[in-house]
Scaffold this active site. Sequence first.
Site, mmCIF file in Angstrom:
data_model
loop_
_atom_site.group_PDB
_atom_site.id
_atom_site.type_symbol
_atom_site.label_atom_id
_atom_site.label_comp_id
_atom_site.label_asym_id
_atom_site.label_seq_id
_atom_site.Cartn_x
_atom_site.Cartn_y
_atom_site.Cartn_z
ATOM 1 N N CYS A 76 4.288 8.087 -12.488
ATOM 2 C CA CYS A 76 3.441 7.783 -11.327
ATOM 3 C C CYS A 76 4.259 7.138 -10.213
ATOM 4 C CB CYS A 76 2.285 6.870 -11.737
ATOM 5 S SG CYS A 76 1.208 6.438 -10.366
ATOM 6 N N CYS B 68 2.513 4.429 -8.242
ATOM 7 C CA CYS B 68 2.398 3.144 -8.948
ATOM 8 C C CYS B 68 3.734 2.399 -8.925
ATOM 9 C CB CYS B 68 2.004 3.342 -10.407
ATOM 10 S SG CYS B 68 0.710 4.553 -10.697
ATOM 11 N N ASP B 69 4.827 3.118 -9.141
ATOM 12 C CA ASP B 69 6.106 2.459 -9.427
ATOM 13 C C ASP B 69 7.202 2.671 -8.388
ATOM 14 O OD1 ASP B 69 4.943 1.640 -11.819
ATOM 15 O OD2 ASP B 69 5.590 3.431 -12.885
#
Length: 319
Positions: free
Chosen positions: A140, A143-144
């Site tokens: 992701c 997300c990261d």
Amino acid sequence: MGVMMSETRHTKLLIIGSGPAGYTAAVYGSRAMLEPILIQGIQPGGQLTITTEVENWPGEVEIQGPDLMVNMEKHARAVGTEIVADYINRLDLSERPFKAYSDSGVIYSCDALILATGAQAKWLGLPSEEKFKGFGVSACATCDGFFYRGQEVVVVGGGNTAVEEALFLTNFASKVTLIHRRDSLRSEKILQDRLFKNPKVEILWNHAIEEVVGGDNPTGVEGVRAKHVETGEITEVPCKGFFVAIGHAPASELVKDILETHNGGYVVTKPDSTETSIPGVFAAGDLTDHKYRQAVTSAGMGCMAALEAERFIAATEAE
Ligand code: FAD
Ligand code: NAP
């Protein structure tokens, strides 16, 4: 001391999943006065909550995925759906009413069931990938990606997700290498165009990932070893972040032994319908769809499922 009893809650229509399919089914089911209960699962809003811009939802030239899903949730609530933060861990579809067992201990029973559990990211299946998950290996970018400011990253895959993730990562990383196992991408042409024009992006064609390489103290990724699919030649690409974007598999764990599935776990539905092999159980969205897998097609199937559930409930009530 009293004996702990599981609470059972009955509803005419139970919807499992809070992606575009689940929320659309909820809007139609509520407006049919079925007073549905919708179970959100561990990813409220579904897959679009882990992306940024959505540019193909009709009516919105551009909308953030998480915003679109908040809008859908609000819409479902406004027309009367009861939305519950819970996770279904087992289904009993052997007789009606159907039963859904949840992590909270509540047993939901229902006359008709709509399965809209969507899909989940696939992994390469390498031991080194497993070892570094959460320590440089991710599925992701939204997300990261932020953790890799000024660093080099690698994305593997050749579909829309891989290209979008690679483009998104150029906002943070100093260099993004996309590694694909063939010599052409399957993603939309408009996305490919943006990718090829981006000066931070390099593409390594015809290579398969052999291993994620990293250190133990502290645990972290240092690069990947990729093998040319024809010559076998090995190329080492240094990176701190490795993003796996090789597609999604249907979340059919709950029903894989109960309902008919095909093409790697997708729930089979009757032609032009969301009916499954059990009358009263309907399936919609990425859970059933190995072909289109779009938000708008999932929403369309959610609508179909609710209309079919309404007809099923009316017919069984009239019996
Ligand atoms: P999902 O969105 O997958 O939602 C599944 C839901 O089921 C989740 O809420 C989950 O919590 C719930 N659930 C699962 N198991 C359980 C359980 N046991 N109990 C309770 N709940 C459960 N499509 C587009 O059209 N345009 C785009 O721009 C686009 N961008 C994308 C970007 C990314 C990074 C990804 C991964 C996908 C993208 N897609 C896009 C595809 C789109 O997100 C999917 O087609 C769509 O979300 C599928 O909707 P769905 O309702 O079937 O399921
Ligand atoms: P996808 O379209 O199935 O693409 C998966 C990619 O990963 C393919 O290029 C495939 O290679 C590669 N791959 C698969 N297994 C691999 C392995 N073991 N090793 C190396 N490479 C592997 O998946 P996706 O990109 O996640 O997209 C899923 C669905 O969501 C699609 O329908 C897509 O359109 C939709 N989506 C839409 C948008 C958008 O509209 N903007 C954005 C994201 C996702 P091959 O090409 O060789 O098969």
